[in-house]
Motif scaffolding. Structure first.
Motif, short mmCIF file in Angstrom:
data_model
loop_
_atom_site.label_atom_id
_atom_site.label_comp_id
_atom_site.label_asym_id
_atom_site.label_seq_id
_atom_site.Cartn_x
_atom_site.Cartn_y
_atom_site.Cartn_z
N MET A 65 0.86 -1.19 0.00
CA MET A 65 0.00 0.00 0.00
C MET A 65 0.90 1.23 0.00
O MET A 65 1.93 1.26 0.67
N LYS A 66 0.52 2.24 -0.77
CA LYS A 66 1.36 3.44 -0.89
C LYS A 66 0.98 4.39 0.25
O LYS A 66 0.23 5.34 0.07
N ASN A 67 1.52 4.09 1.43
CA ASN A 67 1.20 4.88 2.61
C ASN A 67 2.30 5.88 2.90
O ASN A 67 3.39 5.82 2.34
N VAL A 68 2.04 6.82 3.82
CA VAL A 68 2.99 7.90 4.08
C VAL A 68 4.12 7.51 5.02
O VAL A 68 5.00 8.34 5.30
N ASN A 69 4.13 6.28 5.52
CA ASN A 69 5.20 5.84 6.40
C ASN A 69 6.44 5.48 5.58
O ASN A 69 6.68 4.31 5.27
N TYR A 70 7.22 6.48 5.24
CA TYR A 70 8.35 6.30 4.33
C TYR A 70 9.69 6.42 5.03
O TYR A 70 10.71 6.64 4.38
N LEU A 71 9.73 6.26 6.35
CA LEU A 71 11.00 6.37 7.05
C LEU A 71 12.01 5.32 6.59
O LEU A 71 13.18 5.64 6.36
N PRO A 72 11.61 4.04 6.41
CA PRO A 72 12.58 3.08 5.88
C PRO A 72 13.12 3.50 4.51
O PRO A 72 14.31 3.33 4.22
N ASN A 73 12.24 4.05 3.66
CA ASN A 73 12.64 4.50 2.33
C ASN A 73 13.65 5.64 2.42
O ASN A 73 14.64 5.69 1.70
N VAL A 74 13.36 6.59 3.33
CA VAL A 74 14.25 7.74 3.52
C VAL A 74 15.62 7.28 4.00
O VAL A 74 16.67 7.70 3.47
N LEU A 75 15.64 6.41 5.00
CA LEU A 75 16.92 5.94 5.55
C LEU A 75 17.70 5.13 4.52
O LEU A 75 18.94 5.19 4.46
N SER A 76 16.97 4.38 3.70
CA SER A 76 17.62 3.61 2.65
C SER A 76 18.28 4.52 1.62
O SER A 76 19.40 4.27 1.17
N LYS A 77 17.58 5.57 1.24
CA LYS A 77 18.12 6.55 0.30
C LYS A 77 19.33 7.26 0.89
O LYS A 77 20.37 7.44 0.22
N MET A 78 19.23 7.66 2.15
CA MET A 78 20.33 8.37 2.81
C MET A 78 21.56 7.47 2.94
O MET A 78 22.70 7.92 2.76
N GLU A 79 21.32 6.19 3.23
CA GLU A 79 22.43 5.24 3.34
C GLU A 79 23.19 5.18 2.02
O GLU A 79 24.44 5.17 2.01
N ALA A 80 22.46 5.14 0.92
CA ALA A 80 23.10 5.09 -0.39
C ALA A 80 23.90 6.35 -0.66
O ALA A 80 25.05 6.30 -1.13
N GLU A 81 23.29 7.50 -0.39
CA GLU A 81 23.98 8.77 -0.65
C GLU A 81 25.25 8.90 0.18
O GLU A 81 26.26 9.44 -0.28
N GLY A 124 13.50 -0.70 -5.15
CA GLY A 124 14.28 0.42 -4.66
C GLY A 124 13.48 1.20 -3.64
O GLY A 124 12.35 0.83 -3.31
N PRO A 125 14.03 2.31 -3.11
CA PRO A 125 13.34 3.04 -2.04
C PRO A 125 12.02 3.67 -2.46
O PRO A 125 11.13 3.83 -1.64
N ASN A 126 11.88 4.06 -3.74
CA ASN A 126 10.58 4.55 -4.22
C ASN A 126 10.40 4.26 -5.70
O ASN A 126 9.70 4.98 -6.41
N VAL A 127 11.02 3.19 -6.15
CA VAL A 127 10.96 2.77 -7.55
C VAL A 127 11.01 1.25 -7.62
O VAL A 127 11.48 0.59 -6.69
N ASN A 128 10.54 0.73 -8.73
CA ASN A 128 10.73 -0.69 -9.00
C ASN A 128 12.08 -0.89 -9.67
O ASN A 128 12.73 0.07 -10.08
N VAL A 129 12.48 -2.14 -9.80
CA VAL A 129 13.74 -2.45 -10.44
C VAL A 129 13.50 -3.54 -11.48
O VAL A 129 12.63 -4.40 -11.30
N ALA A 130 14.25 -3.47 -12.58
CA ALA A 130 14.08 -4.45 -13.66
C ALA A 130 15.46 -4.86 -14.19
O ALA A 130 16.44 -4.12 -14.05
#
Length: 348
Positions: A196-212, A231-237
């Motif tokens: 579900m595309k919910n607003v709880n995106y803290l794991p996504n944010v931390l994942s993106k920050m870890e990469a950066e 990915g943190p807010n994308v699919n992968v192919a």
């Protein structure tokens, strides 16, 4: 007495009157007009990054950025009880609006939020919002929350759900340069919350920050069974050495609208003999890293080539030919695709 510093001073990391032990004087706004004057000063002379917003709390479209606000007691703000989605505005058309709205309402159902508006009414609101913004290229982002009411855990004190939407004037084009990614060490969401595309995106944010922090663009999640997820807010192919296009199953990750459209369009390359097949499947880390080509798939990309993963090249380390063919397919679909996917915006 400490003096208030500018936003640029605050953004530099300095906390006025706190770090050095001085008293910090908090400004008190005694009236709404005084506060609005302060907000007006903040935005004076600046280009508006958000040309229009809709709020069901106000019951209309707002063109003044000073008033583009959400109540602090909205259950989405303090409890994360809300869902959202995004659509692209390109050349005065909204791409795949109906597809995104259908997913939006599915997410709301999973979050136990009932919209006060039907899908057709939400559609009408968003089209009118895009028209009022005069934006011909950007993103249309919208949220449904349990609504404002109180600060308790249960939404029982929230009289009605709230719908918000904003137009973001944003330039984007096809991504033709490859990026580096890492395998994320941040735990991914469970299937209930990932699908579900919910607003709880803290794991996504931390994942993106870890990469950066590691010099990469973003990251890749691997599930508990060792299969590639997203990915943190994308699919992968992936393009396998046998020239198969493979996307991970969507049973425990978000079914991206752009990824689903890619699966519909990609068989054209099978017909041309450029691809052998198109499918969804489980992929292990070893299989994925052995791919000839790899890419992110998402609304504003629509495809972003990935050329290095965990400091090792994908394929020959260059942007793949088939990746760009798939990117062309999606981009052409966004620009001049079927009328059913491109909703015209009736600008005045």
């Amino acid at each position: 007495m400490a003096t208030l510093k500018s936003s640029s001073d605050r953004n530099s990391g300095a906390v006025p009157g706190v770090q050095n032990g001085e008293d910090f004087k908090v400004q008190v706004f005694s009236s709404s007009s005084e506060l609005l004057e302060k907000l007006h000063d903040k935005w004076s002379g600046k280009q508006k990054p958000y040309p229009a917003m809709y709020s069901s709390i106000f019951g209309g479209i707002i063109l003044d950025p000073e008033m583009m606000v959400i109540p602090i007691d909205d259950h989405m703000v303090h409890r994360g009880h809300g869902v959202f989605d995004t659509a692209i505005i390109l050349d005065g058309f909204i791409y795949e609006l109906d597809v995104h709205l259908a997913r939006f309402l599915r997410s709301a159902s999973k979050a136990k939020i009932t919209s006060s508006f039907s899908q057709s009414t939400l559609r009408s609101i968003l089209i009118q919002l895009a028209a009022a913004s005069l934006c011909r290229k950007g993103t249309l982002r919208y949220w449904l929350s349990a609504g404002p009411g109180d600060f308790l855990l249960s939404p029982a004190g929230c009289p009605a759900p709230a719908f918000y939407a904003v137009v973001i004037d944003e330039d984007f084009s096809q991504c033709k340069e490859g990026v580096k990614v890492i395998t994320s060490t941040i735990p991914m969401k469970s299937p209930l919350f990932a699908t579900m595309k919910n607003v709880n995106y803290l794991p996504n944010v931390l994942s993106k920050m870890e990469a950066e922090e590691k010099g990469a663009f973003a990251s890749i999640w691997v599930d508990d069974e060792g299969h590639i997820a997203e990915g943190p807010n994308v699919n992968v192919a992936f393009i396998t050495p046998e020239k198969e296009l493979v996307l991970p199953f969507f049973d425990s990750i978000l079914s991206g609208c752009t990824a689903m459209r890619l699966l519909e369009l990609a068989p054209k390359l099978v017909e041309l003999g450029h691809l052998k097949s198109v499918k969804t499947a489980n992929l292990t880390m070893e299989e994925a890293k052995g791919a000839s080509e790899m890419m992110y798939v998402g609304s504003t990309l629509p495809i972003l080539p990935i050329i290095v993963w965990d400091d090792k090249p994908i394929g020959d380390g260059n942007v793949g030919k088939l990746t760009m063919e798939l990117s062309d397919l999606l981009w052409e679909d966004m620009v001049a695709g079927p009328e059913t996917l491109r909703v015209p915006v009736p600008y005045a």
